[in-house]
Design a protein around this motif. Structure first.
Motif, PDB file in Angstrom:
ATOM      1  N   SER A   1       2.412  -1.622  -1.215  1.00 54.43           N
ATOM      2  CA  SER A   1       2.885  -2.546  -0.190  1.00 54.43           C
ATOM      3  C   SER A   1       1.694  -3.055   0.597  1.00 54.43           C
ATOM      4  CB  SER A   1       3.885  -1.850   0.746  1.00 54.43           C
ATOM      5  OG  SER A   1       3.265  -0.762   1.403  1.00 54.43           O
ATOM      6  N   VAL A   2       1.934  -4.036   1.455  1.00 53.22           N
ATOM      7  CA  VAL A   2       0.860  -4.638   2.236  1.00 53.22           C
ATOM      8  C   VAL A   2       0.823  -4.035   3.623  1.00 53.22           C
ATOM      9  CG1 VAL A   2      -0.035  -6.796   3.175  1.00 53.22           C
ATOM     10  CG2 VAL A   2       1.100  -6.782   0.957  1.00 53.22           C
ATOM     11  N   ARG A   3      -0.366  -3.617   4.055  1.00 56.10           N
ATOM     12  CA  ARG A   3      -0.503  -3.078   5.411  1.00 56.10           C
ATOM     13  C   ARG A   3      -1.626  -3.779   6.154  1.00 56.10           C
ATOM     14  NH1 ARG A   3       0.822   3.347   5.499  1.00 56.10           N
ATOM     15  NH2 ARG A   3       2.552   3.327   4.028  1.00 56.10           N
ATOM     16  N   GLY A   4      -2.034  -4.911   5.671  1.00 54.14           N
ATOM     17  CA  GLY A   4      -3.089  -5.633   6.351  1.00 54.14           C
ATOM     18  C   GLY A   4      -4.436  -5.402   5.720  1.00 54.14           C
ATOM     19  N   ILE A   5      -5.372  -6.292   6.073  1.00 53.62           N
ATOM     20  CA  ILE A   5      -6.703  -6.222   5.490  1.00 53.62           C
ATOM     21  C   ILE A   5      -7.392  -4.913   5.837  1.00 53.62           C
ATOM     22  CG2 ILE A   5      -8.944  -7.348   5.355  1.00 53.62           C
ATOM     23  CD1 ILE A   5      -6.644  -8.907   4.155  1.00 53.62           C
ATOM     24  N   GLU A   6      -7.035  -4.332   7.000  1.00 55.66           N
ATOM     25  CA  GLU A   6      -7.717  -3.105   7.392  1.00 55.66           C
ATOM     26  C   GLU A   6      -7.424  -1.946   6.450  1.00 55.66           C
ATOM     27  OE1 GLU A   6      -5.526  -4.724   9.075  1.00 55.66           O
ATOM     28  OE2 GLU A   6      -3.800  -3.459   9.570  1.00 55.66           O
ATOM     29  N   ALA A   7      -6.407  -2.082   5.634  1.00 50.47           N
ATOM     30  CA  ALA A   7      -6.105  -1.023   4.687  1.00 50.47           C
ATOM     31  C   ALA A   7      -7.080  -1.000   3.525  1.00 50.47           C
ATOM     32  CB  ALA A   7      -4.688  -1.181   4.142  1.00 50.47           C
ATOM     33  N   TYR A   8      -7.925  -2.046   3.433  1.00 49.91           N
ATOM     34  CA  TYR A   8      -8.875  -2.156   2.324  1.00 49.91           C
ATOM     35  C   TYR A   8     -10.277  -2.349   2.894  1.00 49.91           C
ATOM     36  CZ  TYR A   8      -4.388  -3.247   0.237  1.00 49.91           C
ATOM     37  OH  TYR A   8      -3.082  -3.209  -0.141  1.00 49.91           O
ATOM     38  N   PRO A   9     -10.783  -1.383   3.634  1.00 48.93           N
ATOM     39  CA  PRO A   9     -12.029  -1.585   4.377  1.00 48.93           C
ATOM     40  C   PRO A   9     -13.240  -1.880   3.513  1.00 48.93           C
ATOM     41  CG  PRO A   9     -11.434   0.734   4.280  1.00 48.93           C
ATOM     42  CD  PRO A   9     -10.271  -0.027   3.742  1.00 48.93           C
ATOM     43  N   SER A  10     -13.259  -1.379   2.281  1.00 44.65           N
ATOM     44  CA  SER A  10     -14.457  -1.571   1.477  1.00 44.65           C
ATOM     45  C   SER A  10     -14.166  -2.292   0.174  1.00 44.65           C
ATOM     46  CB  SER A  10     -15.094  -0.211   1.169  1.00 44.65           C
ATOM     47  OG  SER A  10     -14.160   0.598   0.494  1.00 44.65           O
TER      48      SER A  10
ATOM     49  N   MET B   1      -5.514 -12.026  -3.084  1.00 48.01           N
ATOM     50  CA  MET B   1      -5.114 -12.091  -1.695  1.00 48.01           C
ATOM     51  C   MET B   1      -3.811 -12.852  -1.507  1.00 48.01           C
ATOM     52  SD  MET B   1      -6.013 -10.871   1.121  1.00 48.01           S
ATOM     53  CE  MET B   1      -7.717 -10.468   0.816  1.00 48.01           C
ATOM     54  N   SER B   2      -3.598 -13.893  -2.311  1.00 51.46           N
ATOM     55  CA  SER B   2      -2.371 -14.662  -2.147  1.00 51.46           C
ATOM     56  C   SER B   2      -1.147 -13.796  -2.433  1.00 51.46           C
ATOM     57  CB  SER B   2      -2.380 -15.881  -3.071  1.00 51.46           C
ATOM     58  OG  SER B   2      -2.514 -15.466  -4.424  1.00 51.46           O
TER      59      SER B   2
ATOM     60  N   GLY C   1       3.454 -10.416  -0.078  1.00 50.84           N
ATOM     61  CA  GLY C   1       4.138  -9.143  -0.108  1.00 50.84           C
ATOM     62  C   GLY C   1       4.382  -8.576  -1.480  1.00 50.84           C
ATOM     63  N   PHE C   2       3.810  -9.179  -2.516  1.00 51.94           N
ATOM     64  CA  PHE C   2       3.985  -8.654  -3.861  1.00 51.94           C
ATOM     65  C   PHE C   2       3.018  -7.493  -4.087  1.00 51.94           C
ATOM     66  CE2 PHE C   2       5.355 -13.129  -4.415  1.00 51.94           C
ATOM     67  CZ  PHE C   2       6.664 -12.884  -4.805  1.00 51.94           C
ATOM     68  N   PRO C   3       3.391  -6.562  -4.960  1.00 52.37           N
ATOM     69  CA  PRO C   3       2.444  -5.486  -5.296  1.00 52.37           C
ATOM     70  C   PRO C   3       1.145  -6.073  -5.856  1.00 52.37           C
ATOM     71  CG  PRO C   3       4.633  -4.995  -6.124  1.00 52.37           C
ATOM     72  CD  PRO C   3       4.673  -6.413  -5.649  1.00 52.37           C
TER      73      PRO C   3
ATOM     74  N   GLY D   1     -10.092   4.669 -19.433  1.00 51.68           N
ATOM     75  CA  GLY D   1      -9.541   3.931 -18.302  1.00 51.68           C
ATOM     76  C   GLY D   1      -8.056   4.194 -18.149  1.00 51.68           C
ATOM     77  N   TYR D   2      -7.525   3.934 -16.934  1.00 54.16           N
ATOM     78  CA  TYR D   2      -6.130   4.239 -16.627  1.00 54.16           C
ATOM     79  C   TYR D   2      -5.500   3.139 -15.787  1.00 54.16           C
ATOM     80  CZ  TYR D   2      -7.929   8.838 -17.869  1.00 54.16           C
ATOM     81  OH  TYR D   2      -8.541   9.866 -18.526  1.00 54.16           O
ATOM     82  N   TYR D   3      -4.190   3.019 -15.937  1.00 48.16           N
ATOM     83  CA  TYR D   3      -3.368   2.179 -15.065  1.00 48.16           C
ATOM     84  C   TYR D   3      -2.444   3.092 -14.277  1.00 48.16           C
ATOM     85  CZ  TYR D   3      -4.856  -2.065 -17.498  1.00 48.16           C
ATOM     86  OH  TYR D   3      -5.601  -3.097 -18.013  1.00 48.16           O
ATOM     87  N   PHE D   4      -2.531   3.006 -12.951  1.00 48.06           N
ATOM     88  CA  PHE D   4      -1.690   3.808 -12.079  1.00 48.06           C
ATOM     89  C   PHE D   4      -0.740   2.902 -11.301  1.00 48.06           C
ATOM     90  CE2 PHE D   4      -5.318   6.638 -12.652  1.00 48.06           C
ATOM     91  CZ  PHE D   4      -4.724   7.875 -12.760  1.00 48.06           C
ATOM     92  N   ALA D   5       0.404   3.463 -10.937  1.00 46.10           N
ATOM     93  CA  ALA D   5       1.377   2.759 -10.110  1.00 46.10           C
ATOM     94  C   ALA D   5       2.105   3.786  -9.255  1.00 46.10           C
ATOM     95  CB  ALA D   5       2.364   1.980 -10.978  1.00 46.10           C
ATOM     96  N   PRO D   6       2.701   3.365  -8.125  1.00 45.58           N
ATOM     97  CA  PRO D   6       3.484   4.304  -7.313  1.00 45.58           C
ATOM     98  C   PRO D   6       4.664   4.846  -8.116  1.00 45.58           C
ATOM     99  CG  PRO D   6       3.024   2.293  -6.099  1.00 45.58           C
ATOM    100  CD  PRO D   6       2.632   2.030  -7.516  1.00 45.58           C
ATOM    101  N   SER D   7       4.928   6.122  -7.978  1.00 43.10           N
ATOM    102  CA  SER D   7       6.013   6.747  -8.735  1.00 43.10           C
ATOM    103  C   SER D   7       7.340   6.696  -8.001  1.00 43.10           C
ATOM    104  CB  SER D   7       5.662   8.206  -9.028  1.00 43.10           C
ATOM    105  OG  SER D   7       5.598   8.945  -7.820  1.00 43.10           O
ATOM    106  N   GLY D   8       7.286   6.389  -6.684  1.00 45.03           N
ATOM    107  CA  GLY D   8       8.497   6.440  -5.883  1.00 45.03           C
ATOM    108  C   GLY D   8       8.796   7.811  -5.341  1.00 45.03           C
ATOM    109  N   LYS D   9       7.956   8.797  -5.643  1.00 46.56           N
ATOM    110  CA  LYS D   9       8.120  10.157  -5.157  1.00 46.56           C
ATOM    111  C   LYS D   9       7.113  10.427  -4.041  1.00 46.56           C
ATOM    112  CE  LYS D   9       9.544  11.831  -9.734  1.00 46.56           C
ATOM    113  NZ  LYS D   9       9.236  12.792 -10.836  1.00 46.56           N
ATOM    114  N   PRO D  10       7.373  11.423  -3.208  1.00 43.33           N
ATOM    115  CA  PRO D  10       6.416  11.748  -2.147  1.00 43.33           C
ATOM    116  C   PRO D  10       5.177  12.430  -2.704  1.00 43.33           C
ATOM    117  CG  PRO D  10       8.231  13.314  -2.153  1.00 43.33           C
ATOM    118  CD  PRO D  10       8.599  12.257  -3.152  1.00 43.33           C
TER     119      PRO D  10
END
Length: 676
Positions: free
Chosen positions: A363-372, A381-382, A387-389, A459-468
């Motif tokens: 999800s998007v939390r603002g530019i500050e979530a990606y400091p480096s 960025m678009s 709000g897209f992944p 190399g790997y592709y990761f995505a959120p699993s929906g679990k904590p």
């Protein structure tokens, strides 16, 4: 490193190589007269390849199996399967200060027994055997027991903690000095996997313990040859998989669990629900239950400071000269600048075959979530604004310098711990920043040995699993290198920078082959079959041109279904020093330490180098014949023992087939004279 293994982690793989007086030797040495009996062999095992024993009393509720002092912890599969929570208390460390759990602590075992067989049980005994075959080989050739010296260590700790808590590097220095006094000659060092990183750190640590003018003299006096086996010289990609998903790394009982060859992520759905089990149902159910603890496996793996020691990094990035800072007025513990040259930014993927991580931000939390990683994410960025992944990609440099972990800080609470360890225990280490490329160690004789041409993850592709957390990431795809190309798990071709071949199933070829940069401008290359041969298929090229920091690819043919060893040898570029690289087709990262072919080659090299009448710098590759009774076999086509010049039919009571009755005509020592 190797993915599918059993429940909890472990790695790499894999452990080191042949014992003591066995191995391979060096060239001309002023202090070593060539007496074989004067050599010692020092083994530095790899990650998860040393037994750990309990050093406390822990009562396990609801179970008759408690932990008492000296009980086996790593690897006791009985307790692992029946008292997982208790077992974890004895295994896990505090992720920040690397201290033991308040209720239980474990310490590494000592001696050869600590590395020969991790779990000598009925089920896992053969699967957890590590150096047992090497010791058997040495005994068969008459090596004395005190000439084989194992130096096990707590493979969970960061390099600095090894010295701070256990004085490991002080003890290792004393081991070399004791071996010299005991046998009168230098030692052969056999290091496997992470053991090579440990030995590299020891060489840098030694610079601060020995007067600068005596450093090289100490090395020449105490170390005759160094055999780097399966060394992750630029790191290993599977380390990042273990960090994010908890996939196991070389756990010795892996073969018990992965009876059906499925990808580990799918075991619970595809294997545990299958009716094609080979194991007994009760054991199968236990193992499948354990396989569901992926999050627990991740927590355990990430509690070890050493989990970052084999992170992939770029060959183009270095740090300040830490060694010189020790002689300045500044503090020894401080920030050391990590700089990359222009090649890093002009090349793709930090020189690796592809980006190591491709991750979907949930999800998007603002530019500050990606400091480096603003520069990395600008192309997407678009999508972020809408709000897209967003899928971001990270190279080896962006993993080792912390960029990736800073990027996912808002989505993964473990990132703070990793960033702390990266800065405190690696980039800020006062002795060595391990995320810098290896230069050739200043040793007289170096043999770099590894397997090639196996399907290896890069190399790997990761995505959120929906679990904590800690199950919050899932691997959606994997990129493999195989036969000089890159493919996804589904079989799609991937663009990138594939090497000439692939790695050893655990460490990519790009990392293993970095030791080719230690070779000079003129290299002799020999390709020979791994099996015994008369020399008809041996190919040789002399004085092949080799560019600095570049791979060297021989123009040689391959016969189908033949496994080769390719030798790259240089004894001219550095006066008084020899460098050799051995590439073994289809040699697996962990099993290479049990390979009879490699044991044979190490033995022949040692025999040749210690013989006073040797005629060449390296042992001849012209032919290979049987050296042990096990190498003789029955040739059914000719109704006789194969290799009739070396083997004969000699029945002994208890033989159950013709091949078992084929034995050597002469002693092994007489046969070895053919290779002087």
């Amino acid at each position: 490193m190797r993915g599918g293994h059993v429940i909890l982690f472990a790695a790499s793989l894999l452990v080191l190589l042949i014992p003591a007086a066995n191995g391979s030797g060096g060239g001309e040495d002023d202090d070593f007269t060539g007496d074989f009996a004067r050599l010692s062999g020092i083994i530095i095992p790899g990650f998860a390849s040393t037994q750990l024993r309990a050093w406390s009393i822990l009562d396990c509720p609801y179970s008759p199996l408690d932990f008492n002092p000296l009980d086996l912890v790593w690897l006791d599969t009985t307790k692992l399967l029946s008292t997982v929570n208790c077992w974890l208390k004895c295994m896990m460390l505090d992720p920040y200060n690397q201290t033991d759990h308040p209720e239980c602590k474990s310490r590494p075992d000592s001696g050869l027994s600590a590395i020969t067989e991790l779990d000598p049980g009925y089920i896992t005994g053969p699967l957890s055997s590590v150096w047992k075959e090497w010791v058997k080989w040495c005994i068969e050739f008459g090596v004395e027991a005190n000439a084989i010296i194992a130096v096990p260590y707590d493979w969970r700790l960061t390099p600095a903690k090894l010295e701070e808590r256990d004085l490991y590097f002080h003890k290792l220095k004393l081991t070399f000095e004791t071996a010299l006094k005991l046998h009168g000659g230098p030692s052969l060092v056999f290091a496997h996997s992470l053991g090579n990183n440990v030995f590299r750190y020891f060489l840098e640590w030694l610079k601060l313990e020995v007067a600068p003018k005596k450093y090289i003299a100490w090395l020449d006096k105490h170390i005759h040859a160094y055999f780097a086996v399966g060394a992750p010289l630029l790191g290993a990609t599977e380390t990042i998989k273990g960090t994010l998903s908890g996939v196991t790394f070389g756990l010795p009982v892996s073969e018990v669990l992965w009876i059906v060859p499925q990808h580990p992520v799918k075991i619970h759905e595809e294997v545990c629900n299958s009716s094609t089990f080979v194991l007994v149902p009760a054991l199968t159910q236990l193992l499948c239950n354990l396989a569901s603890y992926q999050g627990t496996a991740r927590l355990m793996f990430n509690s070890f400071g050493s989990s970052l020691w084999m992170m992939p990094f770029s060959k183009n990035c270095r740090t300040d000269n830490i060694y010189l800072k020790h002689f300045s007025s500044g503090s020894k513990k401080g920030h050391f600048a990590y700089r990359c040259d222009d090649n890093e930014f002009n090349s793709n993927y930090s020189g690796w075959p592809t980006n190591i991580i491709n991750i979907e931000i949930p999800s998007v939390r603002g530019i500050e979530a990606y400091p480096s990683s603003i520069g990395v994410a600008q192309a997407n960025m678009s999508d972020m604004e809408c709000g897209f992944p967003t899928q971001l990609s990270f190279s080896a440099r962006e993993i080792s310098d912390g960029t990736f972990f800073k990027t996912i800080t808002d989505y993964d609470p473990d990132s703070q711990r990793i960033l702390f360890q990266l800065e405190d225990s690696y980039h800020g280490d006062p002795v060595l920043n391990p995320f810098t490329p290896w230069d050739r160690p200043p040793l007289k004789n170096i043999f770099c040995i590894y397997g090639i041409d196996s399907k290896t993850e890069v190399g790997y592709y990761f995505a959120p699993s929906g679990k904590p957390y800690p199950d919050n990431w899932i691997i959606t795809d994997v990129i493999y290198e195989i036969e000089g190309s890159l493919y996804t798990r589904s079989g799609n071709l991937v663009e990138g920078n594939p090497g000439a071949t692939s790695g050893d199933e655990t460490v990519p070829y790009h990392s293993l082959s970095w030791c080719k940069s230690w070779l000079g401008q003129k290299v002799n290359i020999t390709r020979a079959p791994q099996s015994e041969h008369e020399g008809s298929d041996v190919q040789v090229q002399f004085n092949v041109e080799h560019q600095p920091d570049m791979d060297i690819i021989p123009n040689m043919t391959r016969l189908p279904r033949v496994k080769y060893i390719t030798y790259y040898e240089d004894s001219e570029s550095l006066p008084g020093k020899r460098t050799a690289v051995w590439e073994l087709d289809k040699a697996n990262h962990r099993n290479i330490v049990r390979s009879p072919v490699l044991m044979r080659e190490l033995w022949l090299e040692t025999w040749h180098d210690s013989h006073p009448d040797k005629r060449n710098q390296f042992v001849t590759k012209a032919k290979r014949g049987p050296l042990r009774n096990e190498d003789c076999y029955w040739d059914y086509g000719k109704a006789r023992c194969a290799w009739p010049d070396h083997c004969e039919y000699r029945y002994l009571f208890g033989d159950v087939h013709l091949g078992q009755s084929c034995r050597l005509r002469n002693s092994s020592s007489a046969l070895l004279l053919n290779y002087v």
